[in-house]
Write a protein that holds these residues in place. Structure first.
Motif, PDB file in Angstrom:
ATOM      1  N   ASP A 125       0.611  -0.943  -0.082  1.00  0.00           N
ATOM      2  CA  ASP A 125       0.334   0.159   0.053  1.00  0.00           C
ATOM      3  C   ASP A 125       0.803   1.417  -0.142  1.00  0.00           C
ATOM      4  O   ASP A 125       0.921   2.293  -0.501  1.00  0.00           O
ATOM      5  N   TRP A 126       1.702   1.745   0.990  1.00  0.00           N
ATOM      6  CA  TRP A 126       2.803   2.279   1.126  1.00  0.00           C
ATOM      7  C   TRP A 126       3.286   2.677  -0.699  1.00  0.00           C
ATOM      8  O   TRP A 126       3.543   3.263  -1.055  1.00  0.00           O
ATOM      9  N   ALA A 127       4.321   1.599  -0.890  1.00  0.00           N
ATOM     10  CA  ALA A 127       4.922   1.652  -2.418  1.00  0.00           C
ATOM     11  C   ALA A 127       3.809   2.491  -3.150  1.00  0.00           C
ATOM     12  O   ALA A 127       4.511   3.206  -4.168  1.00  0.00           O
ATOM     13  N   ALA A 128       2.746   1.743  -3.317  1.00  0.00           N
ATOM     14  CA  ALA A 128       1.501   2.013  -4.554  1.00  0.00           C
ATOM     15  C   ALA A 128       1.360   3.534  -4.660  1.00  0.00           C
ATOM     16  O   ALA A 128       0.663   4.720  -5.355  1.00  0.00           O
ATOM     17  N   ASN A 129       1.149   4.273  -3.069  1.00  0.00           N
ATOM     18  CA  ASN A 129       0.798   5.684  -2.698  1.00  0.00           C
ATOM     19  C   ASN A 129       1.828   5.880  -3.136  1.00  0.00           C
ATOM     20  O   ASN A 129       1.691   7.497  -3.956  1.00  0.00           O
ATOM     21  N   ARG A 130       2.791   5.910  -3.250  1.00  0.00           N
ATOM     22  CA  ARG A 130       3.668   6.826  -3.753  1.00  0.00           C
ATOM     23  C   ARG A 130       3.945   6.752  -4.834  1.00  0.00           C
ATOM     24  O   ARG A 130       4.607   8.378  -5.416  1.00  0.00           O
ATOM     25  N   LEU A 131       3.616   5.264  -5.630  1.00  0.00           N
ATOM     26  CA  LEU A 131       4.610   5.950  -6.904  1.00  0.00           C
ATOM     27  C   LEU A 131       3.034   6.439  -7.723  1.00  0.00           C
ATOM     28  O   LEU A 131       3.389   6.738  -8.932  1.00  0.00           O
ATOM     29  N   ASN A 132       1.675   6.610  -7.289  1.00  0.00           N
ATOM     30  CA  ASN A 132       1.131   7.295  -8.113  1.00  0.00           C
ATOM     31  C   ASN A 132       0.499   8.640  -7.457  1.00  0.00           C
ATOM     32  O   ASN A 132      -0.305   9.093  -8.027  1.00  0.00           O
ATOM     33  N   LYS A 133       1.450   8.499  -6.625  1.00  0.00           N
ATOM     34  CA  LYS A 133       1.704  10.339  -5.926  1.00  0.00           C
ATOM     35  C   LYS A 133       1.359  10.851  -7.273  1.00  0.00           C
ATOM     36  O   LYS A 133       3.182  11.060  -7.822  1.00  0.00           O
ATOM     37  N   PRO A 134       0.971  12.097  -7.237  1.00  0.00           N
ATOM     38  CA  PRO A 134       1.103  13.262  -8.313  1.00  0.00           C
ATOM     39  C   PRO A 134       2.368  13.710  -8.102  1.00  0.00           C
ATOM     40  O   PRO A 134       2.614  14.142  -7.079  1.00  0.00           O
ATOM     41  N   SER A 135       3.381  14.658  -9.276  1.00  0.00           N
ATOM     42  CA  SER A 135       4.657  14.611  -9.010  1.00  0.00           C
ATOM     43  C   SER A 135       4.762  16.667  -8.547  1.00  0.00           C
ATOM     44  O   SER A 135       3.559  17.024  -8.710  1.00  0.00           O
TER      45      SER A 135
END
Length: 135
Positions: A125-135
């Motif tokens: 969940d942490w990785a998915a949220n970080r990956l899909n967070k807008p830059s």
């Protein structure tokens, strides 16, 4: 590699991590704790490799702790703890000589697979949220 290609590659790693999580859950329900623990380690490894793939970085490690270091930045203590827990499951859950000539199925139990699944799920969940967070 272009940013788009790196992002697509990262999404593949993330999709596989999610599929591995489902497999770990099935194995746990089937009473296959050692196998569930190993699949949980794979979830964490692939989730972290997704973050590195997004930046077209080196993915050559099975150590979640090393992968977190490679990701860099400030990594919260819960992520580090989850990585350490899952790192301990990489070899002993698969090899009968990793823990003194004991079959992993005789050593790992439901409590082990439960804690591994929780750590893997939270790390994913942490990785998915970080990956899909807008830059």
């Amino acid at each position: 590699m272009s940013i788009e290609n790196a992002h697509q590659r990262a999404q593949l790693w993330l999709r596989q991590a999610k599929d591995d999580l489902k497999a770990a859950q099935v194995l746990q329900r089937a009473g296959q704790a050692a196998q569930s623990c190993f699949q949980s380690q794979q979830v964490g490894e692939k989730a972290l490799k997704a973050l590195l793939a997004a930046e077209d970085r080196d993915l050559r490690s099975h150590s979640l702790s090393a992968l977190l270091k490679a990701i860099g930045g400030e990594i919260e203590e819960p992520r580090q703890r989850q990585a350490r827990l899952l790192d301990k499951l990489y070899a002993p859950t698969r090899y009968p000589d990793a823990l003194g000539d004991e079959v992993p199925a005789d050593i790992f139990g439901p409590e082990d697979s439960e804690s591994a699944l929780q750590a893997a799920s939270e790390l994913l969940d942490w990785a998915a949220n970080r990956l899909n967070k807008p830059s």
